[in-house]
Design an enzyme around this catalytic site. Structure first.
Site, PDB file in Angstrom:
ATOM      1  N   ASP A   1      -1.772 -11.922   4.520  1.00 27.81           N
ATOM      2  CA  ASP A   1      -0.749 -11.472   3.567  1.00 27.81           C
ATOM      3  C   ASP A   1      -0.873 -12.316   2.304  1.00 27.81           C
ATOM      4  O   ASP A   1      -1.322 -13.453   2.362  1.00 27.81           O
ATOM      5  CB  ASP A   1       0.662 -11.607   4.153  1.00 27.81           C
ATOM      6  CG  ASP A   1       1.654 -10.653   3.494  1.00 27.81           C
ATOM      7  OD1 ASP A   1       1.984  -9.611   4.106  1.00 27.81           O
ATOM      8  OD2 ASP A   1       2.098 -10.927   2.363  1.00 27.81           O
TER       9      ASP A   1
ATOM     10  N   CYS B   1       3.331   4.218   3.710  1.00 30.16           N
ATOM     11  CA  CYS B   1       4.789   4.372   3.627  1.00 30.16           C
ATOM     12  C   CYS B   1       5.181   4.982   2.291  1.00 30.16           C
ATOM     13  O   CYS B   1       6.339   4.944   1.901  1.00 30.16           O
ATOM     14  CB  CYS B   1       5.492   3.040   3.854  1.00 30.16           C
ATOM     15  SG  CYS B   1       5.081   1.803   2.629  1.00 30.16           S
TER      16      CYS B   1
END
Ligand code: SAH
Length: 395
Positions: A249, A339
């Site tokens: 990340d 998403c």
């Protein structure tokens, strides 16, 4: 009450009870409603169609509260809608042993723009439209009566507020301030959630079912968890006996919580790597270093906020999927998500297919994923289905 007249032939969406009136469908406005005020919608023949909240700045001029002419928009209305949404989650929470859950999912629960997530004894809310913003005090009062939480915290800090002409607001609305992190329970796992600074309201509750799907594939596998945030997919993977886990990340605070979440679940291990890196670059370094994995999870942030960004988003999805497919061992598994609500499932599937094709790999879809049950999609509001995932076996 002020009212809005819809252009001829623009009322078909109402017959299907879709809750949005686009500004382009408005023929005339009678009266001068303020932002957030309740207005009636009538068709060109004067027929009553619905009642909603007026939003002068948005391209969605009205969001419908009700299609029932007898129903008034007052505190009792909000009570009924909130009660139905919240009661429907009680059963789910019990059945799945959850202490965190989405209680209200905006349009799909009949409350456009309102998100309420529960994390243990705290509620975290987003008031994302001028309609729910106007009724904020009433909604907060009802939530106190219905849930009796220790505190209600507002996280209305999404960029979508700009489109409504609303300021970004973060802070305590009632009761106590939430602690720095809240420990939630999700079945056998526990997670630390930072509701003040974390993404959205703090945690990706929508991925709950998919996190658990990873387990059977992770056993004895080298797992690569891209866009790992606080390690949601990594915890079940390690619990299922993954050989190694690589979490990537860009966010240092997210990786820090990912580490703590691993420890919280007694999965602290030298077999887990935490890389603070850009996934696009890191996947290329892995390719250059001839690294290989058995399971890869790709759960990127929303790449497209508007139709103009869709092309760019497609290239982004294609790029990471192509790189990931190349890094998989024969017979490996790819859990790939989008998403972005604007990305249609068929287009997403085509992008993943193109990625496999360009990588020269054969791939099969062995599962399709969506958002968890506390993020329902009203059949009248297909846009509510935003999270799409494909589980592919790659040869
Ligand atoms: N899979 C996570 C949620 C992912 S949200 C879960 O289940 O909880 C998307 C994450 O991608 C965020 O944590 C964000 O910090 C990270 N991110 C965004 N762009 C990135 C990039 N280019 N490289 C690496 N991480 C990125």
């Amino acid at each position: 009450m002020a009212f809005i007249i819809i252009k001829p032939k623009r009322d078909s969406a109402f017959q299907r009870k879709h809750p949005w009136v686009f500004s382009g469908a408005v023929a005339k406005k009678k009266g001068s409603p303020a932002a957030g005020e309740t207005v009636d919608i009538v068709n060109s023949r004067g027929g009553w169609m619905g009642r909603g909240a007026y939003s002068p700045k948005s391209q969605i001029a009205v969001r419908i509260w009700t299609f029932n002419e007898e129903e008034h928009i007052d505190p009792a209305f909000f009570r009924r809608r909130l009660e139905r949404a919240i009661l429907s989650r009680h059963e789910l929470k019990k059945r799945l042993h959850l202490s965190a859950c989405r209680l209200v999912n905006a349009e799909s629960d009949g409350l456009p723009g309102l998100i309420i997530d529960q994390y243990e004894r705290f509620l975290v809310c987003q008031f994302l439209t001028v309609g729910v913003h106007t009724w904020k005090d009433v909604i907060v009062q009802q939530l106190q009566e219905l849930v009796a939480p220790e505190g209600i915290f507002e996280r209305s800090d999404s960029p979508v507020l700009d489109k409504e002409g609303l300021p970004r607001t973060v802070g305590c609305l009632a009761g106590h301030e939430p602690p720095e992190t809240i420990t939630i329970r999700e079945g056998d796992y526990r997670f630390l959630v930072d509701v003040r600074n974390g993404h959205k309201t703090g945690f990706y509750l929508d991925q709950r079912d998919n996190r658990h799907l990873v387990s059977p594939y992770a056993t004895d596998s080298d797992v690569l968890n891209c866009f790992c945030y606080t390690g949601g997919f990594g915890v079940p993977a390690m619990a299922a006996g993954a050989r190694t886990l690589t979490n990537i990340d860009v966010s240092a605070p997210a990786l820090d919580l990912a580490r703590q979440n691993m420890a919280l679940n007694n999965l602290d291990s030298e077999q887990v790597d935490y890389l603070q890196a850009d996934v696009f670059k890191q996947l290329r370094s892995f390719r250059d270093a001839a690294r290989a994995f058995d399971v890869i999870i790709l759960d990127p942030p929303k790449f497209a906020d508007s139709k103009q960004q869709l092309d760019h988003a497609c290239r982004g999805y294609k790029d990471i999927n192509l790189l990931a497919v190349k890094l998989l061992r024969a017979g490996g598994y790819l859990f790939t998500f989008s998403c972005s609500g604007l990305m249609e499932p068929a287009l997403f599937q085509k992008i993943v297919a193109d990625a496999a094709l360009d990588a020269g790999r054969d791939a099969q879809i062995i599962g399709r994923m969506g958002q968890a049950a506390d993020h329902p999609t009203s059949l009248a509001f297909p846009e509510g289905h935003y999270l799409k995932g494909l589980l592919c076996r790659v040869w």
